[in-house]
Each structure stands twice: as structure tokens, then as C-alpha cells.
Design a protein around this motif. Structure first.
Motif, PDB file in Angstrom:
ATOM      1  N   ASN A  62       0.963  -1.553  -0.351  1.00 44.47           N
ATOM      2  CA  ASN A  62      -0.336   0.020   0.116  1.00 44.47           C
ATOM      3  C   ASN A  62       0.615   1.679   0.067  1.00 44.47           C
ATOM      4  N   GLU A  63       1.599   1.131   0.700  1.00 41.41           N
ATOM      5  CA  GLU A  63       2.495   2.113   1.311  1.00 41.41           C
ATOM      6  C   GLU A  63       3.742   2.185  -0.697  1.00 41.41           C
ATOM      7  N   SER A  64       4.070   1.367  -1.228  1.00 40.27           N
ATOM      8  CA  SER A  64       5.255   1.352  -2.212  1.00 40.27           C
ATOM      9  C   SER A  64       4.550   1.602  -3.580  1.00 40.27           C
ATOM     10  N   TYR A  65       3.246   1.923  -3.484  1.00 43.00           N
ATOM     11  CA  TYR A  65       2.523   2.071  -4.694  1.00 43.00           C
ATOM     12  C   TYR A  65       2.601   3.147  -4.758  1.00 43.00           C
ATOM     13  N   CYS A  66       2.779   4.104  -3.984  1.00 40.39           N
ATOM     14  CA  CYS A  66       2.716   5.006  -4.279  1.00 40.39           C
ATOM     15  C   CYS A  66       4.999   6.199  -4.300  1.00 40.39           C
ATOM     16  N   ILE A  67       5.509   5.196  -4.327  1.00 35.09           N
ATOM     17  CA  ILE A  67       7.129   4.995  -4.045  1.00 35.09           C
ATOM     18  C   ILE A  67       7.648   5.477  -5.805  1.00 35.09           C
ATOM     19  N   LYS A  68       8.411   6.108  -5.492  1.00 36.84           N
ATOM     20  CA  LYS A  68       8.907   6.314  -7.251  1.00 36.84           C
ATOM     21  C   LYS A  68      10.513   5.769  -7.270  1.00 36.84           C
ATOM     22  N   TYR A  69      10.378   5.913  -8.595  1.00 39.30           N
ATOM     23  CA  TYR A  69      12.248   5.492  -8.933  1.00 39.30           C
ATOM     24  C   TYR A  69      12.631   3.676  -8.217  1.00 39.30           C
ATOM     25  N   LYS A  70      14.211   3.774  -8.231  1.00 39.91           N
ATOM     26  CA  LYS A  70      14.501   3.303  -7.492  1.00 39.91           C
ATOM     27  C   LYS A  70      13.924   2.438  -6.402  1.00 39.91           C
ATOM     28  N   PRO A  71      13.990   3.298  -4.946  1.00 40.00           N
ATOM     29  CA  PRO A  71      13.114   2.180  -4.353  1.00 40.00           C
ATOM     30  C   PRO A  71      12.371   1.866  -3.956  1.00 40.00           C
ATOM     31  N   ARG A  72      11.279   2.034  -5.100  1.00 44.29           N
ATOM     32  CA  ARG A  72       9.896   1.033  -5.768  1.00 44.29           C
ATOM     33  C   ARG A  72      10.569  -0.135  -5.782  1.00 44.29           C
ATOM     34  N   TYR A  73      11.496  -0.454  -6.726  1.00 46.22           N
ATOM     35  CA  TYR A  73      11.763  -1.897  -7.056  1.00 46.22           C
ATOM     36  C   TYR A  73      12.358  -2.605  -5.800  1.00 46.22           C
ATOM     37  N   VAL A  74      12.437  -2.214  -4.883  1.00 44.82           N
ATOM     38  CA  VAL A  74      13.726  -2.213  -3.798  1.00 44.82           C
ATOM     39  C   VAL A  74      12.736  -3.183  -2.485  1.00 44.82           C
ATOM     40  N   LEU A  75      11.129  -1.878  -2.246  1.00 40.52           N
ATOM     41  CA  LEU A  75      10.648  -2.075  -1.590  1.00 40.52           C
ATOM     42  C   LEU A  75       9.160  -3.677  -2.014  1.00 40.52           C
ATOM     43  N   TYR A  76       9.237  -3.673  -2.827  1.00 40.18           N
ATOM     44  CA  TYR A  76       8.129  -4.268  -3.566  1.00 40.18           C
ATOM     45  C   TYR A  76       9.476  -5.855  -3.819  1.00 40.18           C
ATOM     46  N   GLU A  77      10.324  -5.609  -3.758  1.00 38.00           N
ATOM     47  CA  GLU A  77      11.326  -7.267  -3.385  1.00 38.00           C
ATOM     48  C   GLU A  77      11.836  -7.850  -2.377  1.00 38.00           C
ATOM     49  N   LEU A  78      11.280  -6.641  -0.879  1.00 41.53           N
ATOM     50  CA  LEU A  78      11.812  -7.275  -0.363  1.00 41.53           C
ATOM     51  C   LEU A  78      10.269  -7.791   0.263  1.00 41.53           C
ATOM     52  N   ILE A  79       8.713  -7.819  -0.068  1.00 40.84           N
ATOM     53  CA  ILE A  79       7.544  -8.052  -0.076  1.00 40.84           C
ATOM     54  C   ILE A  79       7.512  -9.833  -0.601  1.00 40.84           C
ATOM     55  N   ILE A  80       8.288  -9.551  -1.674  1.00 41.80           N
ATOM     56  CA  ILE A  80       8.520 -11.664  -2.261  1.00 41.80           C
ATOM     57  C   ILE A  80       9.718 -12.057  -1.594  1.00 41.80           C
ATOM     58  N   LEU A  81      10.676 -11.791  -1.293  1.00 40.25           N
ATOM     59  CA  LEU A  81      11.191 -11.995  -0.497  1.00 40.25           C
ATOM     60  C   LEU A  81      11.417 -12.435   0.853  1.00 40.25           C
ATOM     61  N   GLN A  82      10.123 -11.719   1.838  1.00 38.33           N
ATOM     62  CA  GLN A  82       9.702 -11.677   3.407  1.00 38.33           C
ATOM     63  C   GLN A  82       8.666 -12.732   3.242  1.00 38.33           C
ATOM     64  N   PHE A  83       7.377 -12.333   1.962  1.00 44.11           N
ATOM     65  CA  PHE A  83       6.381 -13.380   2.416  1.00 44.11           C
ATOM     66  C   PHE A  83       5.603 -14.778   1.395  1.00 44.11           C
ATOM     67  N   SER A  84       6.405 -15.049   0.643  1.00 43.61           N
ATOM     68  CA  SER A  84       6.143 -15.551  -0.749  1.00 43.61           C
ATOM     69  C   SER A  84       6.148 -17.567   0.281  1.00 43.61           C
ATOM     70  N   ASP A  85       6.469 -17.165   0.876  1.00 38.49           N
ATOM     71  CA  ASP A  85       5.936 -18.533   1.807  1.00 38.49           C
ATOM     72  C   ASP A  85       5.548 -18.887   2.952  1.00 38.49           C
ATOM     73  N   SER A  86       5.139 -17.576   3.236  1.00 35.43           N
ATOM     74  CA  SER A  86       4.045 -17.112   4.346  1.00 35.43           C
ATOM     75  C   SER A  86       2.776 -17.722   4.058  1.00 35.43           C
ATOM     76  N   ASP A  87       1.579 -18.070   5.316  1.00 37.65           N
ATOM     77  CA  ASP A  87       0.914 -18.798   5.431  1.00 37.65           C
ATOM     78  C   ASP A  87      -0.359 -17.856   5.250  1.00 37.65           C
ATOM     79  N   ASN A  88      -0.182 -16.851   5.655  1.00 35.54           N
ATOM     80  CA  ASN A  88      -1.597 -15.731   5.954  1.00 35.54           C
ATOM     81  C   ASN A  88      -1.635 -15.799   3.824  1.00 35.54           C
ATOM     82  N   PRO A  89      -3.222 -15.602   3.868  1.00 37.79           N
ATOM     83  CA  PRO A  89      -2.834 -14.965   2.408  1.00 37.79           C
ATOM     84  C   PRO A  89      -2.974 -13.831   2.060  1.00 37.79           C
ATOM     85  N   VAL A  90      -3.242 -12.842   2.906  1.00 39.74           N
ATOM     86  CA  VAL A  90      -3.144 -11.246   2.575  1.00 39.74           C
ATOM     87  C   VAL A  90      -1.756 -11.002   2.315  1.00 39.74           C
TER      88      VAL A  90
END
Length: 298
Positions: A84-112
Motif C-alpha cells: 500500500n505504501e510502496s505503490y506511491c513510491i517512485k524511482y529505484k526505491p520502489r523496486y527494492v520495496l516490492y522485492e522486500l515483499i517477495i523475499l519476506q512473504f512468499s512462503d507465508s501461510d497468511n493469504p493476505v
């Protein structure tokens, strides 16, 4: 009761659902913060964004968003809050922020969390559409429109339209039509866009051609690898350095050398030779010492 409500909704006209949604619609609970972003402080190279180097401003934005999410969102919404917060971010930080989601939550049991991962993959473009759709399908049943209404960046109309487009680009037209119909329920009554789009998708489905295979260019592979490296570094250290390459080269130098298997017989011969050499050197030194002592007495 919830099941009965869902069954009743199946038989409602779209126009009825649209009016009911408009009547109950309220401002989202979670509104992204306003971040000061300055593209002039973004480090680039000849080919575009340089994900191996970060200015103080870029590193600050990533850390600031990360800290805001920790303070603002409950733990069960942390991943979706980060999206939600990263959607408003531009330029390079946006790439890193979305990648953080992938790295930290890809194996989560939480559907959200898995839904947030689908959004992160969707942000990465054509080569990641299949991953985006996979995570969307794994989480969709648990993601209600009421939940989406709480997050300004990912409200129902936007989400269903987004995944309709992703399905279309993968030539999965039935799923694209289904998502378009869902999106229509959250639009204004009388908007012909969605009916026109459904008609277009039906025509496409009748003339569907196989999806062309595609391979990610080497340049983009390097870019994505740098994005992942930066996000991994941030997760481990909670900051980003000015130059990722220095840390990478330092880490490479610190690795233990590769050790081959030892030939025990050869090792024994070497040890014996070393011991014999040591004995010889001691005898030689002893003889020299005695000779020097005798000459001194003379």
C-alpha cells in the motif's frame, strides 16, 4: 450467514451491487503517507537505474517506508501495508520495496501476505506475470472486497481490473472476463467500459493464438539480480550502503577457500619429509654452534 449472503450476491444484478457499494463506501482506513521524493538524487548509469549504488536520499526513502509500515499496520497486514505504501513510491526505491515483499512473504501461510506478493510480482512486469497470477489465485478466496476497501492503493476496482489485464496478456481470457465482471461491480452505474471490455475479450478468446515464449534479456536478468541483492542486504542489515559492489567483493574475499579431498599417503610422506628436514636443520645448527664455540676457545 456469510454463505447465505454470498449466495444471495450471486443473483443480484450488477447495477444493484454497484448502488449498494456506492452507498456504503467510506474512506479507506489505510492511506499511504506522503513521502518527499527527489529524482535528482537518484543514482543512475548509462542504461538507467543503477541498483548497485544508492544515494542517501534513496536509502532513506526505503528505510522510512519500512519504518512507517512497522509503526502503522498490524502484523497481519504488514505485507499488504508495505504494498500500500510502496505503490506511491517512485524511482529505484520502489523496486527494492516490492522485492522486500517477495523475499519476506512468499512462503507465508497468511493469504493476505500471499496476495501482497502477487501485487509485488505484478509490479515487476511481463516476465513475472505468471508468478503474480499464481499468488493471486492462491489468495483470492480469502481476500474480500471489504478488506481491499481498507487500503487506498489497492481498492477492489483497481485490483480486479489489474488482474483482468494480467490474465488477458497471458491469453487467459475466461479469467480476464471473470475479473472484469468483478471490477464492474465496484464501478459507477452506467459505465459502459466494462461491458465493452468483456465483449472485446470474448472476441479475443475466439481468435486466441498460443502465447509466444519469451526469455528475459541478460541486461534485465542482471538488473533483477541487483534488485534482489539490495533487498536481501536491507533485510539483513536494515540499511542500504552507498555501493553494494564493495560489500559483494568483500564478502567474496572473506569466503573460505575451497578444500579438495586429501590423499592420506601423500600427506604422510609430506609430514615425514618435513620432520626429517627439521631434524636435519637442527643437526646442522647444532654443528655450526659447536664449531663456533670451538673456534672461540682457540
Amino acid at each position: 450467514m456469510k454463505i447465505i449472503t454470498q449466495l444471495m450476491n450471486l443473483f443480484k444484478l450488477d447495477s444493484t451491487i454497484q448502488m449498494e457499494y456506492a452507498e456504503k463506501k467510506q474512506a479507506p482506513i489505510y492511506m499511504p503517507n506522503d513521502y518527499e521524493q527527489d529524482d535528482s538524487q537518484s543514482i543512475t548509469d548509462d542504461s538507467g537505474y543503477d541498483l548497485t549504488r544508492f544515494s542517501e536520499h534513496e536509502a532513506y526513502i526505503i528505510k522510512h517506508v519500512w519504518d512507517v509500515v512497522h509503526e502503522k499496520y498490524p502484523s497481519e497486514y504488514f505485507a499488504l501495508g508495505l504494498a500500500n505504501e510502496s505503490y506511491c513510491i517512485k524511482y529505484k526505491p520502489r523496486y527494492v520495496l516490492y522485492e522486500l515483499i517477495i523475499l519476506q512473504f512468499s512462503d507465508s501461510d497468511n493469504p493476505v501476505d500471499l496476495f501482497a506478493v502477487s501485487l509485488a510480482y505484478a509490479s515487476k512486469g511481463a516476465f513475472y506475470r505468471k508468478q503474480a497470477l499464481d499468488y493471486f489465485e492462491r489468495s483470492e478466496a480469502s481476500i474480500s472486497p471489504d478488506l481491499l476497501d481498507e487500503f487506498l492503493s489497492y481498492m477492489p476496482l483497481y485490483v480486479y481490473n489489474l488482474f483482468s489485464e494480467l490474465y488477458e496478456k497471458e491469453h487467459l481470457y475466461d479469467s480476464a472476463i471473470r475479473c472484469t465482471r468483478l471490477a464492474k461491480r465496484f464501478s459507477k452505474p452506467g459505465n459502459s467500459f466494462f461491458d465493452d471490455r468483456i465483449s472485446m475479450l470474448k472476441i479475443k478468446s475466439q481468435n486466441a493464438s498460443p502465447l509466444r515464449s519469451r526469455k528475459m534479456p541478460e541486461k534485465q536478468q542482471i538488473f533483477e539480480a541487483n534488485v534482489t541483492a539490495a533487498a536481501n542486504f536491507f533485510l539483513k542489515n536494515n540499511f542500504l550502503p552507498p555501493d553494494m559492489r564493495k560489500y559483494a567483493s568483500s564478502a567474496a574475499r572473506s569466503k573460505k577457500p575451497y578444500r579438495t579431498s586429501v590423499n592420506l599417503k601423500q600427506y604422510a610422506v609430506m609430514c615425514n619429509a618435513y620432520l626429517e628436514h627439521q631434524d636435519e636443520m637442527e643437526r646442522h645448527n647444532s654443528a655450526n654452534t659447536n664449531a663456533s664455540h670451538d673456534s672461540y676457545l682457540d
